[in-house]
Every structure is written in C-alpha cells, then in structure tokens.
Design a protein around this motif. Structure first.
Motif, PDB file in Angstrom:
ATOM      1  N   VAL A  74       0.852  -1.320  -0.012  1.00 43.85           N
ATOM      2  CA  VAL A  74      -0.064  -0.025   0.110  1.00 43.85           C
ATOM      3  C   VAL A  74       0.760   1.297  -0.132  1.00 43.85           C
ATOM      4  N   ALA A  75       0.734   2.248  -0.771  1.00 43.67           N
ATOM      5  CA  ALA A  75       1.515   3.224  -0.971  1.00 43.67           C
ATOM      6  C   ALA A  75       0.826   4.419  -1.241  1.00 43.67           C
ATOM      7  N   GLY A  76       1.397   5.735  -0.906  1.00 47.58           N
ATOM      8  CA  GLY A  76       0.617   7.085  -1.312  1.00 47.58           C
ATOM      9  C   GLY A  76      -0.617   7.374  -0.581  1.00 47.58           C
ATOM     10  N   GLY A  77      -0.902   6.769   0.536  1.00 45.89           N
ATOM     11  CA  GLY A  77      -1.874   7.063   1.414  1.00 45.89           C
ATOM     12  C   GLY A  77      -2.785   6.056   1.869  1.00 45.89           C
ATOM     13  N   LYS A  78      -3.847   6.603   2.191  1.00 41.24           N
ATOM     14  CA  LYS A  78      -4.835   5.360   2.661  1.00 41.24           C
ATOM     15  C   LYS A  78      -5.711   4.604   1.669  1.00 41.24           C
ATOM     16  N   VAL A  79      -6.246   3.347   1.766  1.00 37.59           N
ATOM     17  CA  VAL A  79      -6.865   2.537   0.867  1.00 37.59           C
ATOM     18  C   VAL A  79      -8.118   2.072   1.605  1.00 37.59           C
ATOM     19  N   LEU A  80      -9.082   1.536   1.020  1.00 35.71           N
ATOM     20  CA  LEU A  80     -10.384   0.752   1.580  1.00 35.71           C
ATOM     21  C   LEU A  80     -10.192  -0.323   1.188  1.00 35.71           C
ATOM     22  N   ILE A  81      -9.910  -1.516   1.587  1.00 35.24           N
ATOM     23  CA  ILE A  81      -9.809  -2.848   1.192  1.00 35.24           C
ATOM     24  C   ILE A  81     -11.280  -3.425   0.867  1.00 35.24           C
ATOM     25  N   THR A  82     -11.812  -3.885   0.018  1.00 36.23           N
ATOM     26  CA  THR A  82     -13.265  -4.105  -0.078  1.00 36.23           C
ATOM     27  C   THR A  82     -13.454  -5.674  -0.205  1.00 36.23           C
ATOM     28  N   ALA A 139      -9.036   3.714  -3.401  1.00 36.93           N
ATOM     29  CA  ALA A 139      -8.167   4.521  -2.847  1.00 36.93           C
ATOM     30  C   ALA A 139      -8.965   5.765  -1.982  1.00 36.93           C
ATOM     31  N   LEU A 140      -8.635   5.966  -0.884  1.00 35.04           N
ATOM     32  CA  LEU A 140      -9.332   7.246  -0.124  1.00 35.04           C
ATOM     33  C   LEU A 140      -8.527   8.439  -0.195  1.00 35.04           C
ATOM     34  N   ASP A 141      -7.184   8.420  -0.243  1.00 40.47           N
ATOM     35  CA  ASP A 141      -6.321   9.496  -0.610  1.00 40.47           C
ATOM     36  C   ASP A 141      -6.032   9.743  -2.082  1.00 40.47           C
ATOM     37  N   ASN A 142      -5.887  10.693  -2.776  1.00 38.18           N
ATOM     38  CA  ASN A 142      -5.514  10.831  -4.192  1.00 38.18           C
ATOM     39  C   ASN A 142      -4.130  10.205  -4.159  1.00 38.18           C
ATOM     40  N   GLY A 143      -3.931   9.373  -5.094  1.00 32.97           N
ATOM     41  CA  GLY A 143      -2.390   9.059  -5.438  1.00 32.97           C
ATOM     42  C   GLY A 143      -2.235   7.538  -4.614  1.00 32.97           C
ATOM     43  N   ALA A 144      -3.227   7.198  -3.831  1.00 35.90           N
ATOM     44  CA  ALA A 144      -3.099   5.869  -3.106  1.00 35.90           C
ATOM     45  C   ALA A 144      -3.226   4.631  -3.837  1.00 35.90           C
ATOM     46  N   THR A 145      -2.398   3.669  -3.833  1.00 36.30           N
ATOM     47  CA  THR A 145      -2.274   2.523  -4.607  1.00 36.30           C
ATOM     48  C   THR A 145      -2.247   1.327  -3.718  1.00 36.30           C
ATOM     49  N   VAL A 146      -2.450   0.151  -4.394  1.00 36.38           N
ATOM     50  CA  VAL A 146      -1.963  -1.225  -3.921  1.00 36.38           C
ATOM     51  C   VAL A 146      -1.411  -1.859  -5.101  1.00 36.38           C
ATOM     52  N   THR A 147      -0.249  -2.406  -4.749  1.00 37.38           N
ATOM     53  CA  THR A 147       0.387  -3.319  -5.810  1.00 37.38           C
ATOM     54  C   THR A 147       0.710  -4.691  -5.397  1.00 37.38           C
ATOM     55  N   VAL A 160      -9.607  -0.206   6.387  1.00 39.90           N
ATOM     56  CA  VAL A 160      -8.929   1.029   5.881  1.00 39.90           C
ATOM     57  C   VAL A 160      -7.490   0.697   6.412  1.00 39.90           C
ATOM     58  N   LEU A 161      -6.540   0.659   5.481  1.00 38.98           N
ATOM     59  CA  LEU A 161      -5.046   0.538   5.678  1.00 38.98           C
ATOM     60  C   LEU A 161      -4.060   1.950   5.062  1.00 38.98           C
ATOM     61  N   THR A 162      -3.357   1.835   5.795  1.00 37.32           N
ATOM     62  CA  THR A 162      -2.220   3.193   5.560  1.00 37.32           C
ATOM     63  C   THR A 162      -1.096   2.335   4.827  1.00 37.32           C
ATOM     64  N   ALA A 163       0.013   3.302   4.251  1.00 38.24           N
ATOM     65  CA  ALA A 163       1.026   2.822   3.618  1.00 38.24           C
ATOM     66  C   ALA A 163       1.702   1.922   4.440  1.00 38.24           C
ATOM     67  N   GLY A 164       2.164   0.856   3.723  1.00 35.71           N
ATOM     68  CA  GLY A 164       2.782  -0.450   4.258  1.00 35.71           C
ATOM     69  C   GLY A 164       2.606  -1.587   3.490  1.00 35.71           C
TER      70      GLY A 164
END
Length: 152
Positions: free
Chosen positions: A36-44, A142-150, A116-120
């Motif tokens: 997870v990079a660039g901010g917070k994401v919502l794992i659905t 993505a909850l924050d602009n630019g947040a991604t999961v790879t 909801v997960l933060t960068a890590g």
C-alpha cells in the motif's frame, strides 16, 4: 443483444481496483503480498485460491505492517493443513477482529467490514509447518488521491 457494461467494469464499479499476487510455494516465513503506497486505501475484498494443496498442519494469517505504526493482524492464525485444503478451495475472512480464515466453496465470506489501511505491506505469516500454494486477489478503493495497492 449488445453488452453495455463488461464484467470487469462492473467489478471495478462495485469493489474498486483488482490486484493479484501468487504465493506458489508456502514456507515458514513472513511473505509480503501487497504494498500500500501513497496514502490510505479501503480494502473491499480479499480472497485466496489454493493452487497447490495444503496438507501439512501449520498456521497462517494475514497482517498489515504499516510504514508508520504498529503491525496489526487482519485475521487470526488458522491451521489450513490438518484437514487438507485441496486445489481450488477458496480462502477468506470477514474483516472482523479475530476472525479465522475460512475455506471451502460457498463457505468463504466477503468482507463484512471493509478495511482501511495506511501505507505499508500486507503480509502472510506462516508460523509453523507450511506447504501448498495460494493466489490472493484483493480489491480496493483509494481514499487519498494517489494511494495505490500493488503486488509485492
């Protein structure tokens, strides 16, 4: 009859972006699955599919290891091998604290509560005996602009 919206487009609308990570040979280790990079994401959703049978008794769990903060279990350590988990079985958990990994066709829930997960890093921890293989599929928004999961 024409199709106006494709299945992958509908999935993206309902669940967000899809990311896949194969873990073909389980071992006693902590394995990075997703970054997870660039901010917070919502794992659905997060679902595993067994690609090589799991036959050795041993515990597995998923955890979030944030860049800043404390590592947190996403589900409880679960023995997937004492009762063999065959190829094709699905794995999942409900997203509630302390949930075990559930397995079997029709027995695997989707997240009742998105995470909801933060960068890590999202990791799979195999603390004892391990064999088999799993491919994990995760969807997120993505909850924050630019947040991604790879895939890690």
């Amino acid at each position: 009859m024409s199709v106006i919206i494709q299945g992958d487009q509908l999935r993206t609308i309902l669940f967000g972006t899809r990311v896949e990570k194969a873990y073909p040979t389980l071992a006693v280790e902590t394995k990075s699955l997703f970054t997870v990079a660039g901010g917070k994401v919502l794992i659905t959703s997060i679902t595993g599919e067994v690609t090589t049978a799991i036959t050795v008794a041993g515990t597995s769990k998923l955890q979030h290891n944030p860049t800043v903060g404390t590592t947190k279990d996403l589900c409880a350590a679960t023995d997937l091998g004492t009762t063999d988990t065959p190829v094709g079985n699905l794995l999942g958990f409900q997203g509630l604290t302390g949930d075990s990994i559930l397995t079997g066709p029709g027995a695997v829930p989707n997240l009742k509560q998105p995470l909801v997960l933060t960068a890590g890093v999202i990791e799979q921890v195999n603390a004892t005996g391990a064999d088999g293989g799993i491919t994990w599929v995760l969807t997120y928004v993505a909850l924050d602009n630019g947040a991604t999961v790879t895939a890690a």
